[in-house]
Scaffold this motif. Structure first.
Motif, mmCIF file in Angstrom:
data_model
loop_
_atom_site.group_PDB
_atom_site.id
_atom_site.type_symbol
_atom_site.label_atom_id
_atom_site.label_comp_id
_atom_site.label_asym_id
_atom_site.label_seq_id
_atom_site.Cartn_x
_atom_site.Cartn_y
_atom_site.Cartn_z
ATOM 1 N N THR A 150 70.228 -0.531 -10.422
ATOM 2 C CA THR A 150 70.281 0.453 -11.506
ATOM 3 C C THR A 150 70.051 1.876 -11.008
ATOM 4 O O THR A 150 69.119 2.146 -10.256
ATOM 5 C CB THR A 150 69.212 0.130 -12.565
ATOM 6 O OG1 THR A 150 69.284 -1.259 -12.896
ATOM 7 C CG2 THR A 150 69.419 0.974 -13.809
ATOM 8 N N LYS A 151 70.919 2.772 -11.450
ATOM 9 C CA LYS A 151 70.744 4.196 -11.188
ATOM 10 C C LYS A 151 70.265 4.840 -12.481
ATOM 11 O O LYS A 151 71.005 4.925 -13.459
ATOM 12 C CB LYS A 151 72.065 4.823 -10.731
ATOM 13 C CG LYS A 151 71.939 6.271 -10.301
ATOM 14 C CD LYS A 151 73.266 6.790 -9.758
ATOM 15 C CE LYS A 151 73.142 8.227 -9.290
ATOM 16 N NZ LYS A 151 74.433 8.744 -8.759
ATOM 17 N N ILE A 152 69.017 5.269 -12.490
ATOM 18 C CA ILE A 152 68.416 5.809 -13.707
ATOM 19 C C ILE A 152 68.991 7.198 -14.005
ATOM 20 O O ILE A 152 68.948 8.087 -13.150
ATOM 21 C CB ILE A 152 66.882 5.909 -13.572
ATOM 22 C CG1 ILE A 152 66.284 4.533 -13.235
ATOM 23 C CG2 ILE A 152 66.268 6.472 -14.846
ATOM 24 C CD1 ILE A 152 66.456 3.501 -14.313
ATOM 25 N N PRO A 153 69.532 7.423 -15.213
ATOM 26 C CA PRO A 153 70.066 8.751 -15.559
ATOM 27 C C PRO A 153 68.961 9.805 -15.589
ATOM 28 O O PRO A 153 67.802 9.499 -15.878
ATOM 29 C CB PRO A 153 70.651 8.542 -16.966
ATOM 30 C CG PRO A 153 70.760 7.060 -17.140
ATOM 31 C CD PRO A 153 69.690 6.447 -16.298
ATOM 32 N N LYS A 154 69.330 11.045 -15.299
ATOM 33 C CA LYS A 154 68.348 12.132 -15.296
ATOM 34 C C LYS A 154 67.751 12.353 -16.681
ATOM 35 O O LYS A 154 66.566 12.641 -16.825
ATOM 36 C CB LYS A 154 69.004 13.421 -14.790
ATOM 37 C CG LYS A 154 69.354 13.394 -13.306
ATOM 38 C CD LYS A 154 69.966 14.708 -12.863
ATOM 39 C CE LYS A 154 70.306 14.680 -11.373
ATOM 40 N NZ LYS A 154 70.943 15.949 -10.931
ATOM 41 N N ASN A 155 68.589 12.233 -17.710
ATOM 42 C CA ASN A 155 68.119 12.452 -19.087
ATOM 43 C C ASN A 155 67.836 11.122 -19.780
ATOM 44 O O ASN A 155 68.198 10.904 -20.935
ATOM 45 C CB ASN A 155 69.145 13.264 -19.873
ATOM 46 C CG ASN A 155 70.556 12.688 -19.762
ATOM 47 O OD1 ASN A 155 70.826 11.846 -18.916
ATOM 48 N ND2 ASN A 155 71.449 13.161 -20.609
ATOM 49 N N VAL A 156 67.173 10.231 -19.058
ATOM 50 C CA VAL A 156 66.981 8.857 -19.498
ATOM 51 C C VAL A 156 66.187 8.744 -20.799
ATOM 52 O O VAL A 156 66.312 7.752 -21.527
ATOM 53 C CB VAL A 156 66.298 8.035 -18.378
ATOM 54 C CG1 VAL A 156 64.881 8.525 -18.133
ATOM 55 C CG2 VAL A 156 66.302 6.551 -18.694
ATOM 56 N N GLU A 157 65.378 9.748 -21.116
ATOM 57 C CA GLU A 157 64.529 9.636 -22.301
ATOM 58 C C GLU A 157 65.164 10.211 -23.565
ATOM 59 O O GLU A 157 64.506 10.294 -24.604
ATOM 60 C CB GLU A 157 63.175 10.306 -22.027
ATOM 61 C CG GLU A 157 62.371 9.576 -20.951
ATOM 62 C CD GLU A 157 60.906 9.960 -20.949
ATOM 63 O OE1 GLU A 157 60.399 10.392 -21.992
ATOM 64 O OE2 GLU A 157 60.270 9.827 -19.891
ATOM 65 N N ASN A 158 66.449 10.591 -23.492
ATOM 66 C CA ASN A 158 67.071 11.049 -24.738
ATOM 67 C C ASN A 158 67.389 9.852 -25.634
ATOM 68 O O ASN A 158 67.311 8.692 -25.217
ATOM 69 C CB ASN A 158 68.309 11.916 -24.469
ATOM 70 C CG ASN A 158 69.483 11.136 -23.900
ATOM 71 O OD1 ASN A 158 69.611 9.931 -24.079
ATOM 72 N ND2 ASN A 158 70.364 11.842 -23.195
ATOM 73 N N LEU A 159 67.751 10.116 -26.863
ATOM 74 C CA LEU A 159 67.914 9.061 -27.861
ATOM 75 C C LEU A 159 69.009 8.074 -27.486
ATOM 76 O O LEU A 159 68.869 6.861 -27.694
ATOM 77 C CB LEU A 159 68.213 9.684 -29.231
ATOM 78 C CG LEU A 159 68.297 8.715 -30.415
ATOM 79 C CD1 LEU A 159 66.985 7.949 -30.578
ATOM 80 C CD2 LEU A 159 68.634 9.481 -31.698
ATOM 81 N N TYR A 160 70.095 8.572 -26.913
ATOM 82 C CA TYR A 160 71.218 7.702 -26.525
ATOM 83 C C TYR A 160 70.751 6.631 -25.540
ATOM 84 O O TYR A 160 70.960 5.432 -25.753
ATOM 85 C CB TYR A 160 72.329 8.551 -25.901
ATOM 86 C CG TYR A 160 73.508 7.755 -25.380
ATOM 87 C CD1 TYR A 160 74.592 7.465 -26.196
ATOM 88 C CD2 TYR A 160 73.538 7.294 -24.063
ATOM 89 C CE1 TYR A 160 75.681 6.742 -25.717
ATOM 90 C CE2 TYR A 160 74.615 6.573 -23.578
ATOM 91 C CZ TYR A 160 75.688 6.302 -24.407
ATOM 92 O OH TYR A 160 76.750 5.579 -23.928
ATOM 93 N N TYR A 161 70.120 7.066 -24.451
ATOM 94 C CA TYR A 161 69.706 6.116 -23.422
ATOM 95 C C TYR A 161 68.542 5.239 -23.881
ATOM 96 O O TYR A 161 68.490 4.046 -23.562
ATOM 97 C CB TYR A 161 69.351 6.849 -22.129
ATOM 98 C CG TYR A 161 70.567 7.341 -21.381
ATOM 99 C CD1 TYR A 161 71.530 6.455 -20.920
ATOM 100 C CD2 TYR A 161 70.768 8.699 -21.160
ATOM 101 C CE1 TYR A 161 72.655 6.900 -20.247
ATOM 102 C CE2 TYR A 161 71.891 9.156 -20.486
ATOM 103 C CZ TYR A 161 72.835 8.247 -20.032
ATOM 104 O OH TYR A 161 73.952 8.691 -19.372
ATOM 105 N N ARG A 162 67.608 5.821 -24.611
ATOM 106 C CA ARG A 162 66.483 5.014 -25.097
ATOM 107 C C ARG A 162 66.986 3.876 -25.983
ATOM 108 O O ARG A 162 66.482 2.753 -25.915
ATOM 109 C CB ARG A 162 65.495 5.888 -25.874
ATOM 110 C CG ARG A 162 64.732 6.882 -25.021
ATOM 111 C CD ARG A 162 63.699 7.637 -25.844
ATOM 112 N NE ARG A 162 62.585 6.761 -26.182
ATOM 113 C CZ ARG A 162 61.504 6.603 -25.427
ATOM 114 N NH1 ARG A 162 61.398 7.264 -24.287
ATOM 115 N NH2 ARG A 162 60.536 5.803 -25.799
ATOM 116 N N THR A 163 67.983 4.168 -26.805
ATOM 117 C CA THR A 163 68.559 3.139 -27.673
ATOM 118 C C THR A 163 69.304 2.090 -26.862
ATOM 119 O O THR A 163 69.145 0.881 -27.071
ATOM 120 C CB THR A 163 69.522 3.780 -28.692
ATOM 121 O OG1 THR A 163 68.818 4.758 -29.454
ATOM 122 C CG2 THR A 163 70.111 2.728 -29.622
#
Length: 394
Positions: A150-163
């Protein structure tokens, strides 16, 4: 909230589809690529004998990285590979004879549902960072969804990724740092750290014709201006202590060879070209050929990776680490920061800030052959960890 995200995502996707897909289709057709439009619309399908393990790798690079795991799974299960680009499709057809290869459907929920209904996969395994919303969300309603390497996105804590990340059944990660980030979003039991699949590459095992001629070798790979001049100045200093020392220069861009020859001549050093001889019997040996650098690292006694003194940001260090040698880089490595962090955990890298530190690092490596790392043990541990985790799900 999920319904709102899906609605906005679908609306945006439809807009982009209508605007960009026709352009993308025409451009690829002009280049002679088959974009698999009917497969992407799930209007053309292939037949399978059993419920497959579905593995998605977007690019050729991701396919190469996942190859050891794909081969392991295909030895015991039927495998369905989805890809995005035409080049990765051709690569998969050529190199994955035991798998069925198709293009990934466009990320509309009705297409993903149609795809799953036809192929009936038992599980979906996604490599690196292919976080398409409907691919994950729709699939997770009927089958387990795993993320590997897994490559963790930089903006991982935004609503899109958290969901979206909460829909995964399992994450098999590269390092503990990523695990700590992910623990803020998903349950800890969903996370296992196995290491970077890129370290399972067998790139160094191809035989090439290179005669060291009894020399100690410093190899400077993927160099840029002014790195050749810096490494040559260090080489001259080290040559006083190591008379049998030679420098192999492999510029990132071979069209710079004439420029590099002029630099070498200014230092009054003898030189030869890879295209003219396979024997290193001069002070400087310049690699003016393509596609050989990765296979040369194992011949080196000390390795410097370029693009890290020049303000480029770095190049692939794992190819060199696979030789079992520690690598040396400069302090400009912002493009490969994640790879450098992993190399540091393996104790496989020296980071230098100036010419004097570069000289000391090379000297340390030349004087201590035992600094080599046990790459086979590292590879074995990573491979066995991935096998164990994958077996739990298939």
């Amino acid at each position: 909230m999920v319904h709102l995200i899906r609605f906005l995502y679908g609306l945006t996707l439809a807009f982009l589809f209508l605007i960009f897909v026709p352009i993308w289709y025409v451009l690829n057709k002009k280049k002679g690529y088959d974009v698999g439009l009917l497969e992407r619309l799930v209007l053309k399908v292939k037949d399978l004998q059993t419920k497959p393990v579905w593995i998605h790798c977007a690019s050729t690079g991701e396919l190469k990285t996942a190859m050891p795991i794909i081969n392991y799974i295909s030895s015991k299960e039927e495998v369905l590979i989805t890809v995005f680009s035409p080049r990765s499709y051709d690569f998969a057809l050529k190199n994955l004879k035991n798998a069925v290869v198709v293009f990934l459907p466009f990320d509309f929920s009705f297409l993903i549902k149609r795809f799953i209904k036809h192929y009936k996969p038992k599980i979906l395994i996604i490599e690196e960072a292919e976080f398409w919303f409907n691919l994950v969300y729709v699939s997770s309603k009927s089958i387990p969804v795993l993320s590997i390497n897994t490559k963790i996105p930089k903006n991982v804590e935004n609503l899109y990724y958290r969901t979206l990340l909460k829909r995964f059944s399992k994450f098999i990660l590269r390092n503990q740092k990523d695990a700590e980030v992910l623990k803020k979003i998903v349950e800890e039991e969903k996370i296992t750290v196995c290491g970077n699949l890129k370290l399972l590459s067998q790139v160094n095992e191809k035989n090439i014709d290179l005669d060291k001629n009894g020399k100690k070798i410093i190899l400077a790979g993927s160099t840029h201006n002014p790195e050749e001049n810096v490494i040559l100045e260090v080489f001259l200093l080290l040559k006083q202590s190591f008379p049998d020392l030679s420098l192999v220069l492999a510029p990132r861009h071979t069209e710079r060879v004439d420029e590099i020859l002029e630099i070498v001549k200014k230092h009054n050093l003898s030189y030869s070209l890879r295209s003219k001889t396979n024997k290193i019997d001069t002070d400087v040996y310049i690699v003016d050929t393509l596609g050989e650098l990765a296979y040369m690292y194992r011949f080196a006694d000390a390795i410097f990776i370029g693009g890290t003194i020049a303000n480029v940001g770095g190049h692939n260090i794992f190819e060199a680490i696979l030789s079992g040698k520690k690598v040396i880089i400069g302090s400009n490595y912002h493009k490969i920061k994640d790879l450098v962090e992993e190399a540091e955990k393996l104790n496989a890298i020296f980071i230098v800030k100036d010419k004097n530190q570069l000289k000391e690092a090379i000297l340390k490596v030349l004087n201590n052959p035992n600094l080599e790392i046990d790459i086979r043990k590292i590879q074995s541990d990573i491979y066995e960890c991935y096998k164990k985790e994958v077996d739990r799900w298939i």
